[in-house]
Design a protein around this motif. Structure first.
Motif, PDB file in Angstrom:
ATOM      1  N   PRO A 280      -9.135  16.031   7.516  1.00 35.43           N
ATOM      2  CA  PRO A 280     -10.309  17.168   7.508  1.00 35.43           C
ATOM      3  C   PRO A 280     -10.158  18.556   8.373  1.00 35.43           C
ATOM      4  O   PRO A 280     -10.286  19.283   8.136  1.00 35.43           O
ATOM      5  CB  PRO A 280     -10.781  16.519   8.707  1.00 35.43           C
ATOM      6  CG  PRO A 280     -10.976  15.161   8.094  1.00 35.43           C
ATOM      7  CD  PRO A 280      -9.268  14.945   8.338  1.00 35.43           C
ATOM      8  N   MET A 281      -8.778  18.633   8.235  1.00 34.76           N
ATOM      9  CA  MET A 281      -8.080  19.545   8.953  1.00 34.76           C
ATOM     10  C   MET A 281      -8.219  20.910   7.453  1.00 34.76           C
ATOM     11  O   MET A 281      -8.089  22.033   7.903  1.00 34.76           O
ATOM     12  CB  MET A 281      -6.769  19.287   9.521  1.00 34.76           C
ATOM     13  CG  MET A 281      -6.276  19.114  11.014  1.00 34.76           C
ATOM     14  SD  MET A 281      -4.655  18.919  11.002  1.00 34.76           S
ATOM     15  CE  MET A 281      -4.835  20.604  11.767  1.00 34.76           C
ATOM     16  N   HIS A 282      -8.160  20.055   6.922  1.00 29.25           N
ATOM     17  CA  HIS A 282      -7.715  20.956   5.716  1.00 29.25           C
ATOM     18  C   HIS A 282      -9.111  21.071   4.602  1.00 29.25           C
ATOM     19  O   HIS A 282      -9.455  19.609   3.378  1.00 29.25           O
ATOM     20  CB  HIS A 282      -6.325  20.761   4.569  1.00 29.25           C
ATOM     21  CG  HIS A 282      -5.335  20.728   5.734  1.00 29.25           C
ATOM     22  ND1 HIS A 282      -4.707  22.184   6.542  1.00 29.25           N
ATOM     23  CD2 HIS A 282      -4.025  19.739   5.927  1.00 29.25           C
ATOM     24  CE1 HIS A 282      -3.755  21.725   6.759  1.00 29.25           C
ATOM     25  NE2 HIS A 282      -3.603  20.373   6.861  1.00 29.25           N
ATOM     26  N   ALA A 283      -9.407  21.866   3.800  1.00 28.60           N
ATOM     27  CA  ALA A 283     -10.497  22.091   2.887  1.00 28.60           C
ATOM     28  C   ALA A 283      -9.692  21.730   1.970  1.00 28.60           C
ATOM     29  O   ALA A 283      -8.601  22.127   1.265  1.00 28.60           O
ATOM     30  CB  ALA A 283     -10.635  23.533   2.754  1.00 28.60           C
ATOM     31  N   PRO A 284     -10.599  20.631   0.651  1.00 34.26           N
ATOM     32  CA  PRO A 284      -9.850  20.607  -0.319  1.00 34.26           C
ATOM     33  C   PRO A 284      -9.733  22.023  -1.286  1.00 34.26           C
ATOM     34  O   PRO A 284      -9.274  21.817  -2.353  1.00 34.26           O
ATOM     35  CB  PRO A 284     -11.547  19.786  -0.548  1.00 34.26           C
ATOM     36  CG  PRO A 284     -12.589  19.669   0.134  1.00 34.26           C
ATOM     37  CD  PRO A 284     -12.029  20.026   1.038  1.00 34.26           C
ATOM     38  N   GLU A 285     -10.067  22.709  -1.589  1.00 29.89           N
ATOM     39  CA  GLU A 285      -9.789  24.106  -1.766  1.00 29.89           C
ATOM     40  C   GLU A 285      -8.567  24.613  -1.869  1.00 29.89           C
ATOM     41  O   GLU A 285      -7.601  25.510  -2.187  1.00 29.89           O
ATOM     42  CB  GLU A 285     -10.691  25.464  -1.783  1.00 29.89           C
ATOM     43  CG  GLU A 285     -10.817  26.073  -0.299  1.00 29.89           C
ATOM     44  CD  GLU A 285     -12.291  25.388   0.158  1.00 29.89           C
ATOM     45  OE1 GLU A 285     -12.711  25.644   0.762  1.00 29.89           O
ATOM     46  OE2 GLU A 285     -12.700  23.970  -0.199  1.00 29.89           O
ATOM     47  N   THR A 286      -7.878  24.277  -0.485  1.00 28.14           N
ATOM     48  CA  THR A 286      -6.460  24.465  -0.280  1.00 28.14           C
ATOM     49  C   THR A 286      -5.469  22.909  -0.623  1.00 28.14           C
ATOM     50  O   THR A 286      -4.363  23.934  -0.900  1.00 28.14           O
ATOM     51  CB  THR A 286      -6.429  24.731   1.525  1.00 28.14           C
ATOM     52  OG1 THR A 286      -6.795  23.503   1.622  1.00 28.14           O
ATOM     53  CG2 THR A 286      -7.309  25.511   1.870  1.00 28.14           C
ATOM     54  N   HIS A 287      -6.567  23.058  -0.842  1.00 31.68           N
ATOM     55  CA  HIS A 287      -4.946  21.188  -1.666  1.00 31.68           C
ATOM     56  C   HIS A 287      -4.218  21.780  -2.459  1.00 31.68           C
ATOM     57  O   HIS A 287      -2.603  21.475  -2.017  1.00 31.68           O
ATOM     58  CB  HIS A 287      -5.607  20.046  -1.790  1.00 31.68           C
ATOM     59  CG  HIS A 287      -6.320  19.697  -1.096  1.00 31.68           C
ATOM     60  ND1 HIS A 287      -7.502  18.370  -0.974  1.00 31.68           N
ATOM     61  CD2 HIS A 287      -6.638  19.636   0.455  1.00 31.68           C
ATOM     62  CE1 HIS A 287      -7.361  18.462  -0.151  1.00 31.68           C
ATOM     63  NE2 HIS A 287      -7.352  18.782   1.591  1.00 31.68           N
ATOM     64  N   ALA A 288      -4.892  23.010  -3.338  1.00 32.07           N
ATOM     65  CA  ALA A 288      -3.495  23.143  -4.461  1.00 32.07           C
ATOM     66  C   ALA A 288      -2.129  24.109  -3.928  1.00 32.07           C
ATOM     67  O   ALA A 288      -1.449  23.454  -3.736  1.00 32.07           O
ATOM     68  CB  ALA A 288      -3.880  23.630  -5.846  1.00 32.07           C
ATOM     69  N   ALA A 289      -2.784  24.905  -3.086  1.00 31.49           N
ATOM     70  CA  ALA A 289      -1.857  25.753  -2.244  1.00 31.49           C
ATOM     71  C   ALA A 289      -0.927  25.201  -1.810  1.00 31.49           C
ATOM     72  O   ALA A 289       0.428  25.255  -1.561  1.00 31.49           O
ATOM     73  CB  ALA A 289      -2.057  27.136  -1.760  1.00 31.49           C
ATOM     74  N   LEU A 290      -1.308  24.140  -0.700  1.00 33.33           N
ATOM     75  CA  LEU A 290      -0.548  23.353   0.524  1.00 33.33           C
ATOM     76  C   LEU A 290       0.225  23.015  -0.298  1.00 33.33           C
ATOM     77  O   LEU A 290       1.269  22.498  -0.286  1.00 33.33           O
ATOM     78  CB  LEU A 290      -1.755  23.109   1.574  1.00 33.33           C
ATOM     79  CG  LEU A 290      -2.484  23.533   2.081  1.00 33.33           C
ATOM     80  CD1 LEU A 290      -3.376  23.090   3.166  1.00 33.33           C
ATOM     81  CD2 LEU A 290      -1.698  24.840   3.027  1.00 33.33           C
ATOM     82  N   GLY A 291      -0.124  21.835  -1.297  1.00 29.86           N
ATOM     83  CA  GLY A 291       0.611  20.700  -2.131  1.00 29.86           C
ATOM     84  C   GLY A 291       2.306  21.308  -2.606  1.00 29.86           C
ATOM     85  O   GLY A 291       3.008  21.079  -3.105  1.00 29.86           O
ATOM     86  N   ALA A 292       2.028  22.963  -3.420  1.00 33.51           N
ATOM     87  CA  ALA A 292       2.797  23.544  -4.168  1.00 33.51           C
ATOM     88  C   ALA A 292       4.191  23.972  -2.709  1.00 33.51           C
ATOM     89  O   ALA A 292       5.137  24.145  -2.976  1.00 33.51           O
ATOM     90  CB  ALA A 292       2.629  24.521  -3.887  1.00 33.51           C
ATOM     91  N   LEU A 293       3.753  23.582  -1.088  1.00 32.62           N
ATOM     92  CA  LEU A 293       4.669  23.835  -0.285  1.00 32.62           C
ATOM     93  C   LEU A 293       6.061  22.856  -0.409  1.00 32.62           C
ATOM     94  O   LEU A 293       6.474  22.863   1.066  1.00 32.62           O
ATOM     95  CB  LEU A 293       3.933  24.406   0.975  1.00 32.62           C
ATOM     96  CG  LEU A 293       3.158  25.493   1.200  1.00 32.62           C
ATOM     97  CD1 LEU A 293       2.567  26.331   2.845  1.00 32.62           C
ATOM     98  CD2 LEU A 293       4.144  26.714   0.804  1.00 32.62           C
TER      99      LEU A 293
END
Length: 236
Positions: free
Chosen positions: A183-196
């Protein structure tokens, strides 16, 4: 007691990884004391809930007292409660510092003291804490000084606890996650965060829960900081 019923205390247990950890230990047949600021009473007689601020020593005392009163012992403490504020270092306020150190450090310190004191009476027990892989592998664009200051302290304390109590039947380990879908991370941020992550995607809450359960069932493992971070610790 790796194969028998245990009493597990979980902090930060109302949502995310904490809530999933409670579910996992209940599926294994263990009794759980779950605490967070907003935790609600449970209909499950094998789950006791204690609402309160984990940074407050009085909350820590109520949690451990409830474990003893309801279930008679404390076998495992899961220090899951934590706060992450991503700000440039010079923009952290005094309030930010107090909030983060309160939950991440005081919230670890007071309840761990009480749990370990009970574990000493039993000559057995396990403390497993959640840190962050950012402690060992900082990422450009993810400012994390307060997280590293506090969670890095928990990683160091975990090793110290492991050595101090090794001959008294008490183990201490930690899990260092990468960025997890929670719940800390909005779904629209997942692609960018995954790339890390070298593997190219975020982790699942089950990845962290499985690591916690593994460490709790591994009597020869202590002083371990288990990185569950999609390869971040290895490089990028």
């Amino acid at each position: 007691m790796s194969n028998s019923k245990k009493v597990i205390v979980v902090t930060g247990a109302s949502q995310g990884i904490g809530a999933e950890t409670v579910k996992a230990f209940r599926k294994l047949g263990h009794q759980v004391v779950a605490t967070s600021r907003t935790i609600q009473p449970s209909d499950d007689p094998d789950i006791a809930t204690v609402a309160g601020d984990i940074a407050d020593p009085a909350t820590a005392r109520r949690v451990i007292d409830e474990a003893i009163a309801r279930f008679g012992r404390v076998d495992t403490l899961v220090n899951n409660a934590g706060i992450f504020l991503a700000k440039p270092f010079t923009q952290y306020t005094a309030e930010d510092y107090a909030t983060v150190t309160g939950v991440n450090l005081a919230g670890f310190h007071f309840i761990t003291q009480l749990a370990v004191a009970q574990m000493e009476k039993q000559s057995s027990g396990h403390v497993v804490s959640i840190t962050t892989t950012l402690v060992d592998h900082a990422i450009d664009g993810v400012p994390s000084v307060l997280a590293s200051l506090t969670k890095g302290g928990i990683a160091a304390a975990t090793r110290s606890l492991a050595i101090e109590y090794a001959k008294r039947g008490i183990r201490a380990n930690a899990v260092a996650p990468g960025i997890i879908k929670s719940p800390m991370h909005a779904p629209e941020t997942h692609a960018a965060l995954g790339a890390l992550h070298p593997v190219g995607h975020m982790g699942e809450m089950s990845d962290i829960v499985n690591a916690i359960v593994y460490l709790d069932s591994a009597p020869f493992v202590t002083g371990e900081i288990l990185h569950v971070d999609g390869g971040q610790i290895a490089g990028h």
